[in-house]
Design an enzyme around this catalytic site. Structure first.
Site, PDB file in Angstrom:
ATOM      1  N   GLY A   7      27.763  50.598  -0.316  1.00  0.00           N
ATOM      2  CA  GLY A   7      27.947  50.635  -1.752  1.00  0.00           C
ATOM      3  C   GLY A   7      28.807  51.818  -2.152  1.00  0.00           C
ATOM      4  O   GLY A   7      28.553  52.957  -1.738  1.00  0.00           O
ATOM      5  N   ALA A   8      29.838  51.561  -2.930  1.00  0.00           N
ATOM      6  CA  ALA A   8      30.701  52.631  -3.443  1.00  0.00           C
ATOM      7  C   ALA A   8      30.644  52.639  -4.960  1.00  0.00           C
ATOM      8  O   ALA A   8      31.643  52.832  -5.636  1.00  0.00           O
ATOM      9  CB  ALA A   8      32.138  52.438  -2.953  1.00  0.00           C
ATOM     10  N   GLY A   9      29.436  52.417  -5.470  1.00  0.00           N
ATOM     11  CA  GLY A   9      29.227  52.460  -6.908  1.00  0.00           C
ATOM     12  C   GLY A   9      28.918  53.866  -7.371  1.00  0.00           C
ATOM     13  O   GLY A   9      29.384  54.854  -6.790  1.00  0.00           O
ATOM     14  N   GLY A  12      26.425  55.645  -4.357  1.00  0.00           N
ATOM     15  CA  GLY A  12      27.085  55.682  -3.060  1.00  0.00           C
ATOM     16  C   GLY A  12      28.478  56.273  -3.134  1.00  0.00           C
ATOM     17  O   GLY A  12      28.912  57.019  -2.239  1.00  0.00           O
ATOM     18  N   ASN A 102      15.466  53.223  -5.813  1.00  0.00           N
ATOM     19  CA  ASN A 102      14.237  53.571  -6.509  1.00  0.00           C
ATOM     20  C   ASN A 102      13.125  52.612  -6.100  1.00  0.00           C
ATOM     21  O   ASN A 102      13.373  51.499  -5.655  1.00  0.00           O
ATOM     22  CB  ASN A 102      14.442  53.511  -8.023  1.00  0.00           C
ATOM     23  CG  ASN A 102      15.412  54.573  -8.504  1.00  0.00           C
ATOM     24  OD1 ASN A 102      15.353  55.718  -8.068  1.00  0.00           O
ATOM     25  ND2 ASN A 102      16.295  54.197  -9.413  1.00  0.00           N
ATOM     26  N   LYS A 188       9.267  59.786  -8.453  1.00  0.00           N
ATOM     27  CA  LYS A 188      10.511  59.346  -9.067  1.00  0.00           C
ATOM     28  C   LYS A 188      10.368  57.926  -9.608  1.00  0.00           C
ATOM     29  O   LYS A 188      10.890  57.602 -10.685  1.00  0.00           O
ATOM     30  CB  LYS A 188      11.672  59.414  -8.079  1.00  0.00           C
ATOM     31  CG  LYS A 188      12.999  59.093  -8.780  1.00  0.00           C
ATOM     32  CD  LYS A 188      14.198  59.070  -7.881  1.00  0.00           C
ATOM     33  CE  LYS A 188      15.442  58.718  -8.703  1.00  0.00           C
ATOM     34  NZ  LYS A 188      16.644  58.502  -7.875  1.00  0.00           N
ATOM     35  N   GLU A 271      17.586  45.766 -12.295  1.00  0.00           N
ATOM     36  CA  GLU A 271      16.621  45.912 -11.198  1.00  0.00           C
ATOM     37  C   GLU A 271      15.177  45.768 -11.696  1.00  0.00           C
ATOM     38  O   GLU A 271      14.293  46.513 -11.288  1.00  0.00           O
ATOM     39  CB  GLU A 271      16.808  47.265 -10.528  1.00  0.00           C
ATOM     40  CG  GLU A 271      18.159  47.462  -9.868  1.00  0.00           C
ATOM     41  CD  GLU A 271      18.306  48.833  -9.255  1.00  0.00           C
ATOM     42  OE1 GLU A 271      18.470  48.915  -8.027  1.00  0.00           O
ATOM     43  OE2 GLU A 271      18.249  49.826 -10.008  1.00  0.00           O
TER      44      GLU A 271
END
Length: 308
Positions: A7-9, A12, A102, A188, A271
């Site tokens: 993931g490059a969001g 990430g 999470n 968290k 999510e």
């Protein structure tokens, strides 16, 4: 170490970008559309700690070659099932997977697929989002990854844990080993679920909720429900953590929102099941009353259905 950032969001892209900037051997596993954007613009980070633009190494699922030493898993939870399959060519007997999602639902899924001795527990603290131009925007100065052994044996071998630690340190963000990462993950989760429920159900940032009649009490009671589930599951939130969460949820004029709420505003999937649904399921098994969490979860499921 060969590091694969999945993931490059917002998450990430940030941590992977900092690791690449520090000279680590980083490859990003991305979807084809994200690959096209990154090859065109580069990976751009705008941050209080300094801006960055780099030409990242990219791979799509059908382009993974060889095993990686560390897999940093930073995808949205609704992509997890597909990601578990995509990862297979990258995971070998010495691979360590460090998930930054999470909640807790992903841990047993990862262990079932790849074995307990491959999976660490992890918590990241960073507030980032993807801007309209695809760049990663960091909204404040917090940037930390905490990691540790999570749950029952067999655990990740100590030598591999030390190697992970060495690979992550010195990249411009805080890295910390936790002796009880499961507790930190629960704390968290309680915080994220409460902020998500409050901002999504009220369709506003924390400051707007607190400024509205009954808003402060609503936020506090939502947090109390989340904390009650954690306590019933044997993971009561520590007093200082609960104090910090309550302060964040009741701060006047705060522009705090949750990633759930930001995703909802963009009209994309959320999510809900991973953050709220799983918490409610665990509470149900222990007869915890959760009327506000249930209402928020129903609200988000109605929204999800509207996406088709």
């Amino acid at each position: 170490m060969r590091i694969l950032v999945v993931g490059a969001g917002a998450t990430g892209g940030y941590f992977g970008g900092r690791l690449a900037e520090a000279g680590r051997d980083v490859t990003f596993l991305v979807r084809p559309a994200r690959a096209v954007r990154l090859r065109s613009t580069g990976l751009v980070i705008r941050s209080p700690h300094g801006d960055l633009c780099l030409d990242p190494k990219l791979a799509c699922a059908d382009q993974l070659l060889g095993e990686y030493d560390l897999v940093l898993l930073a995808v949205k939870a609704y992509s997890l099932d597909r990601t578990l399959t995509d990862l297979a060519p990258a995971v070998g007997p010495r691979t360590v997977i460090l998930p930054l999602l999470n909640g807790m639902r992903h841990i047993p899924l990862l262990r079932q697929k790849y074995g307990s001795s491959t999976v660490l527990g992890g918590v990241c603290r960073v507030t980032t989002l993807l801007d309209e131009d695809g760049s990663v925007l960091q909204l404040n100065s917090t940037q930390e990854i905490a990691y540790g052994t999570c749950g029952a044996a067999p655990a990740v071998a100590p030598a591999r844990v030390r190697a992970v630690d060495a690979a992550l340190r010195g990249a411009g963000f805080t890295v910390r080993h936790s002796d009880d990462i499961t507790q930190e993950m629960w704390e968290k989760w309680v915080h994220v679920a409460a902020v998500g429920a409050v901002t999504c159900l009220m369709r506003g940032v924390i400051g707007d909720v607190v400024a509205s009649p009954g808003g402060r009490d609503f936020a506090a009671r939502t947090l109390a429900e989340c904390a009650a589930v954690a306590a019933a599951c044997g993971r009561p939130v520590r007093a200082e953590s609960l104090k910090q969460s309550l302060a964040a949820l009741t701060q006047p004029e705060s522009d705090t929102a949750s990633s759930l709420y930001r995703d909802l505003l963009r009209g994309g999937p959320v999510e809900a099941s991973h953050v709220l649904g799983d918490l409610i399921e665990r509470g149900d098994r222990r007869a915890v009353g959760m009327p506000l969490l249930r209402l928020a979860y129903t609200h988000l499921n109605v929204y999800q259905r509207s996406l088709g």
